[in-house]
Design a protein around this motif. Structure first.
Motif, PDB file in Angstrom:
ATOM      1  N   ILE A 113      11.397  -1.216   1.461  1.00  0.00           N
ATOM      2  CA  ILE A 113      10.441  -0.261   1.185  1.00  0.00           C
ATOM      3  C   ILE A 113       9.223  -0.499   0.204  1.00  0.00           C
ATOM      4  O   ILE A 113       8.179   0.080   0.260  1.00  0.00           O
ATOM      5  CB  ILE A 113      11.001   1.144   0.885  1.00  0.00           C
ATOM      6  CG1 ILE A 113      10.072   2.302   0.912  1.00  0.00           C
ATOM      7  CG2 ILE A 113      11.653   1.048  -0.529  1.00  0.00           C
ATOM      8  CD1 ILE A 113       9.479   2.461   2.252  1.00  0.00           C
ATOM      9  N   ALA A 114       9.769  -1.460  -0.901  1.00  0.00           N
ATOM     10  CA  ALA A 114       8.819  -1.913  -2.052  1.00  0.00           C
ATOM     11  C   ALA A 114       7.695  -2.743  -1.255  1.00  0.00           C
ATOM     12  O   ALA A 114       6.449  -2.586  -1.788  1.00  0.00           O
ATOM     13  CB  ALA A 114       9.458  -2.508  -3.273  1.00  0.00           C
ATOM     14  N   GLN A 115       8.171  -3.559  -0.634  1.00  0.00           N
ATOM     15  CA  GLN A 115       7.083  -4.792   0.122  1.00  0.00           C
ATOM     16  C   GLN A 115       6.053  -3.835   0.931  1.00  0.00           C
ATOM     17  O   GLN A 115       4.594  -3.911   0.944  1.00  0.00           O
ATOM     18  CB  GLN A 115       7.912  -5.466   0.996  1.00  0.00           C
ATOM     19  CG  GLN A 115       8.664  -6.606   0.313  1.00  0.00           C
ATOM     20  CD  GLN A 115       9.272  -7.798   1.154  1.00  0.00           C
ATOM     21  OE1 GLN A 115       8.683  -7.944   2.010  1.00  0.00           O
ATOM     22  NE2 GLN A 115      10.355  -8.185   0.552  1.00  0.00           N
ATOM     23  N   THR A 116       6.526  -2.828   1.733  1.00  0.00           N
ATOM     24  CA  THR A 116       5.675  -2.099   2.614  1.00  0.00           C
ATOM     25  C   THR A 116       4.831  -1.053   1.815  1.00  0.00           C
ATOM     26  O   THR A 116       3.270  -1.021   1.994  1.00  0.00           O
ATOM     27  CB  THR A 116       6.583  -1.302   3.702  1.00  0.00           C
ATOM     28  OG1 THR A 116       7.206  -0.508   2.887  1.00  0.00           O
ATOM     29  CG2 THR A 116       7.168  -2.156   4.435  1.00  0.00           C
ATOM     30  N   THR A 117       5.134  -0.708   0.955  1.00  0.00           N
ATOM     31  CA  THR A 117       4.348   0.231  -0.149  1.00  0.00           C
ATOM     32  C   THR A 117       3.329  -0.678  -0.906  1.00  0.00           C
ATOM     33  O   THR A 117       2.223  -0.139  -0.981  1.00  0.00           O
ATOM     34  CB  THR A 117       5.448   0.909  -1.046  1.00  0.00           C
ATOM     35  OG1 THR A 117       6.231   1.708  -0.292  1.00  0.00           O
ATOM     36  CG2 THR A 117       4.448   2.096  -1.964  1.00  0.00           C
ATOM     37  N   LEU A 118       3.581  -1.799  -1.464  1.00  0.00           N
ATOM     38  CA  LEU A 118       2.762  -2.616  -2.114  1.00  0.00           C
ATOM     39  C   LEU A 118       1.745  -2.920  -1.127  1.00  0.00           C
ATOM     40  O   LEU A 118       0.559  -3.045  -1.660  1.00  0.00           O
ATOM     41  CB  LEU A 118       3.409  -3.931  -2.548  1.00  0.00           C
ATOM     42  CG  LEU A 118       2.734  -5.229  -3.235  1.00  0.00           C
ATOM     43  CD1 LEU A 118       2.115  -4.425  -4.425  1.00  0.00           C
ATOM     44  CD2 LEU A 118       3.654  -5.986  -3.552  1.00  0.00           C
ATOM     45  N   ARG A 119       1.997  -3.422   0.333  1.00  0.00           N
ATOM     46  CA  ARG A 119       0.994  -3.765   1.031  1.00  0.00           C
ATOM     47  C   ARG A 119      -0.130  -2.465   1.321  1.00  0.00           C
ATOM     48  O   ARG A 119      -1.254  -2.714   1.326  1.00  0.00           O
ATOM     49  CB  ARG A 119       1.564  -4.433   2.370  1.00  0.00           C
ATOM     50  CG  ARG A 119       0.573  -4.777   3.259  1.00  0.00           C
ATOM     51  CD  ARG A 119       1.059  -5.150   4.716  1.00  0.00           C
ATOM     52  NE  ARG A 119       1.734  -6.529   4.459  1.00  0.00           N
ATOM     53  CZ  ARG A 119       3.078  -6.673   4.553  1.00  0.00           C
ATOM     54  NH1 ARG A 119       3.808  -5.810   4.577  1.00  0.00           N
ATOM     55  NH2 ARG A 119       3.476  -7.963   4.354  1.00  0.00           N
ATOM     56  N   LYS A 120       0.482  -1.477   1.486  1.00  0.00           N
ATOM     57  CA  LYS A 120      -0.211  -0.109   1.909  1.00  0.00           C
ATOM     58  C   LYS A 120      -1.125   0.261   0.757  1.00  0.00           C
ATOM     59  O   LYS A 120      -2.359   0.569   0.769  1.00  0.00           O
ATOM     60  CB  LYS A 120       0.791   0.855   2.029  1.00  0.00           C
ATOM     61  CG  LYS A 120      -0.231   2.118   2.606  1.00  0.00           C
ATOM     62  CD  LYS A 120       0.783   3.118   3.256  1.00  0.00           C
ATOM     63  CE  LYS A 120       1.955   3.796   2.017  1.00  0.00           C
ATOM     64  NZ  LYS A 120       2.671   4.836   2.644  1.00  0.00           N
ATOM     65  N   VAL A 121      -0.583   0.346  -0.628  1.00  0.00           N
ATOM     66  CA  VAL A 121      -1.291   0.549  -1.920  1.00  0.00           C
ATOM     67  C   VAL A 121      -2.468  -0.277  -1.924  1.00  0.00           C
ATOM     68  O   VAL A 121      -3.658  -0.119  -2.115  1.00  0.00           O
ATOM     69  CB  VAL A 121      -0.333   1.047  -2.778  1.00  0.00           C
ATOM     70  CG1 VAL A 121      -1.224   1.191  -4.200  1.00  0.00           C
ATOM     71  CG2 VAL A 121       0.273   1.865  -2.542  1.00  0.00           C
ATOM     72  N   VAL A 122      -2.221  -1.546  -1.893  1.00  0.00           N
ATOM     73  CA  VAL A 122      -3.247  -2.611  -2.364  1.00  0.00           C
ATOM     74  C   VAL A 122      -4.461  -2.814  -1.176  1.00  0.00           C
ATOM     75  O   VAL A 122      -5.501  -2.975  -1.611  1.00  0.00           O
ATOM     76  CB  VAL A 122      -2.553  -4.140  -2.601  1.00  0.00           C
ATOM     77  CG1 VAL A 122      -3.621  -5.181  -2.781  1.00  0.00           C
ATOM     78  CG2 VAL A 122      -1.791  -3.898  -3.869  1.00  0.00           C
ATOM     79  N   GLY A 123      -3.788  -2.435  -0.152  1.00  0.00           N
ATOM     80  CA  GLY A 123      -4.534  -2.595   1.063  1.00  0.00           C
ATOM     81  C   GLY A 123      -5.980  -1.340   0.939  1.00  0.00           C
ATOM     82  O   GLY A 123      -6.949  -1.558   1.563  1.00  0.00           O
ATOM     83  N   ARG A 124      -5.286  -0.518   0.138  1.00  0.00           N
ATOM     84  CA  ARG A 124      -6.753   0.811   0.124  1.00  0.00           C
ATOM     85  C   ARG A 124      -7.762   0.468  -0.971  1.00  0.00           C
ATOM     86  O   ARG A 124      -8.511   1.235  -1.031  1.00  0.00           O
ATOM     87  CB  ARG A 124      -5.915   2.012  -0.201  1.00  0.00           C
ATOM     88  CG  ARG A 124      -4.939   2.418   0.789  1.00  0.00           C
ATOM     89  CD  ARG A 124      -4.753   4.143   0.746  1.00  0.00           C
ATOM     90  NE  ARG A 124      -4.190   4.179  -0.611  1.00  0.00           N
ATOM     91  CZ  ARG A 124      -2.893   4.607  -0.758  1.00  0.00           C
ATOM     92  NH1 ARG A 124      -2.214   4.676   0.531  1.00  0.00           N
ATOM     93  NH2 ARG A 124      -2.554   4.935  -1.866  1.00  0.00           N
ATOM     94  N   HIS A 125      -7.490  -0.498  -1.835  1.00  0.00           N
ATOM     95  CA  HIS A 125      -8.284  -0.859  -3.044  1.00  0.00           C
ATOM     96  C   HIS A 125      -9.103  -2.050  -2.646  1.00  0.00           C
ATOM     97  O   HIS A 125      -8.728  -2.990  -1.727  1.00  0.00           O
ATOM     98  CB  HIS A 125      -7.687  -1.073  -4.255  1.00  0.00           C
ATOM     99  CG  HIS A 125      -6.949   0.019  -4.863  1.00  0.00           C
ATOM    100  ND1 HIS A 125      -5.744   0.495  -3.973  1.00  0.00           N
ATOM    101  CD2 HIS A 125      -7.120   0.998  -5.671  1.00  0.00           C
ATOM    102  CE1 HIS A 125      -5.408   1.823  -4.698  1.00  0.00           C
ATOM    103  NE2 HIS A 125      -6.218   1.937  -5.663  1.00  0.00           N
ATOM    104  N   ASN A 126     -10.513  -2.188  -3.302  1.00  0.00           N
ATOM    105  CA  ASN A 126     -11.125  -3.101  -3.137  1.00  0.00           C
ATOM    106  C   ASN A 126     -10.507  -4.314  -4.078  1.00  0.00           C
ATOM    107  O   ASN A 126      -9.724  -4.056  -4.671  1.00  0.00           O
ATOM    108  CB  ASN A 126     -12.794  -2.903  -3.637  1.00  0.00           C
ATOM    109  CG  ASN A 126     -13.362  -1.998  -2.608  1.00  0.00           C
ATOM    110  OD1 ASN A 126     -12.950  -2.159  -1.484  1.00  0.00           O
ATOM    111  ND2 ASN A 126     -14.284  -1.289  -3.361  1.00  0.00           N
ATOM    112  N   LEU A 127     -11.232  -5.681  -3.941  1.00  0.00           N
ATOM    113  CA  LEU A 127     -10.716  -6.746  -4.902  1.00  0.00           C
ATOM    114  C   LEU A 127     -10.825  -6.273  -6.434  1.00  0.00           C
ATOM    115  O   LEU A 127      -9.864  -6.610  -7.163  1.00  0.00           O
ATOM    116  CB  LEU A 127     -11.370  -8.002  -4.340  1.00  0.00           C
ATOM    117  CG  LEU A 127     -10.953  -9.252  -5.159  1.00  0.00           C
ATOM    118  CD1 LEU A 127      -9.609  -9.357  -5.088  1.00  0.00           C
ATOM    119  CD2 LEU A 127     -11.561 -10.533  -4.657  1.00  0.00           C
ATOM    120  N   ASP A 128     -12.007  -5.863  -6.753  1.00  0.00           N
ATOM    121  CA  ASP A 128     -12.515  -5.788  -8.131  1.00  0.00           C
ATOM    122  C   ASP A 128     -11.478  -4.624  -8.527  1.00  0.00           C
ATOM    123  O   ASP A 128     -10.971  -4.783  -9.907  1.00  0.00           O
ATOM    124  CB  ASP A 128     -13.961  -5.381  -8.220  1.00  0.00           C
ATOM    125  CG  ASP A 128     -14.806  -6.235  -7.785  1.00  0.00           C
ATOM    126  OD1 ASP A 128     -14.373  -7.473  -7.931  1.00  0.00           O
ATOM    127  OD2 ASP A 128     -15.886  -6.085  -7.456  1.00  0.00           O
TER     128      ASP A 128
END
Length: 302
Positions: A113-128
């Motif tokens: 669940i931590a891996q999927t949550t990490l991918r989902k949260v980071v994917g919502r943000h820009n690189l900066d």
């Protein structure tokens, strides 16, 4: 008699085995969960506990904080940049009964669940935003994990992004951007310094216009600074020499006591009588030579 002795020995051995199986020790950082004939009896606090070896099935659950690394995985940010992000999560069991009854393997469930949550949260943000606002991303991941793991009797205490790997092309682009930003700041600071220096020079020029001797003092200070390096050549500014002449009452070309300065020339009205006579005779000779007209040579055959 012998049979009684054998029976007593067997009973003693069985009693010892039963006590060994019935006595359980729950450590201070643990909590026991007891099942009897497959049914939940309840939690057991730390200490010495007795159970029925056949009927009871105890489980010990650790209440300490567990450190779980989240392996690096490729994530595409909101602005379509591929990055590799790894993190680390800290969690602990707050309800031993739920951690045993509600889920089979707590560690594996938290990891997934931590891996999927990490991918989902980071994917919502820009690189900066991912690089600069890691605290907010950590908080978002922890809140999502808390909501999911609350039913399992788990509390996620902390989530931290551990490493963010960028592509080499993106690293070079960011380096160029940072260099351009530093050059821009340097030019702005230089322009501000020039503006302040110009304003200060303007004020200094106004002061020197009101006080002419201030300029002469500045010239003397410049001469002192030149003489520090043991130079053999001394430069006197023209305004300084004119000021000295005005102060001594002399004329240009003369020293302080009226003597002719080396390298200077006298004006015609200041020359001696002998020099003036020589100059007058030379002028007369030049006038006579100018007045003569040369006649063409005569032909010897005539």
């Amino acid at each position: 008699m012998k049979a009684l002795i054998i029976l007593a020995v067997v009973v003693g051995v069985l009693a010892v085995l039963w006590l060994a199986l019935a006595i359980k020790i729950v450590k201070q950082y643990e909590q026991g969960v007891l099942f009897r004939f497959g049914r939940l009896v309840g939690p057991r606090p730390p200490g010495l506990r007795f159970v029925f070896p056949v009927a009871d099935s105890p489980h010990r659950v650790s209440l300490r904080i567990v450190t779980m690394p989240i392996q690096s995985q490729g994530i595409i940010t909101h602005d379509n940049v591929s990055v590799d992000v790894s993190a680390v999560a800290y969690f602990r069991v707050v309800d031993a009964v739920k951690s045993v009854v509600a889920i089979e393997n707590v560690d594996a469930a938290i990891n997934q669940i931590a891996q999927t949550t990490l991918r989902k949260v980071v994917g919502r943000h820009n690189l900066d935003d991912t690089l600069s606002e890691t605290d907010r991303i950590n908080l978002d991941i922890r809140e999502i994990l808390d909501v999911t793991t609350a039913e399992w009797g788990i509390e996620v205490t902390l989530v931290e992004l551990k490493d963010i790997q960028l592509p080499e092309s993106m690293k070079r682009a960011m380096a160029r951007q940072a260099e351009a930003e530093r050059e821009k700041r340097a030019k702005i600071i230089n322009a501000e310094g020039e503006s302040l220096a110009a304003a200060a020079l303007g004020e200094a020029s106004d002061t020197m216009m009101d006080h002419p001797l201030a300029l002469q003092l500045r010239n003397l200070q410049s001469l002192v600074e030149i003489g520090v390096d043991k130079n053999t050549t001394v430069v006197f500014p023209a305004p300084l020499m004119s000021t000295i002449h005005r102060g001594t009452g002399g004329v240009p070309g003369q020293g302080v006591h009226g003597r002719r300065a080396p390298g200077s020339t006298r004006r015609p009205d200041q020359a001696s009588p002998r020099v003036r006579r020589r100059a007058d005779s030379g002028a007369a000779d030049r006038s006579r030579l100018t007045g003569l007209r040369l006649s063409p040579p005569s032909d010897p055959r005539s």
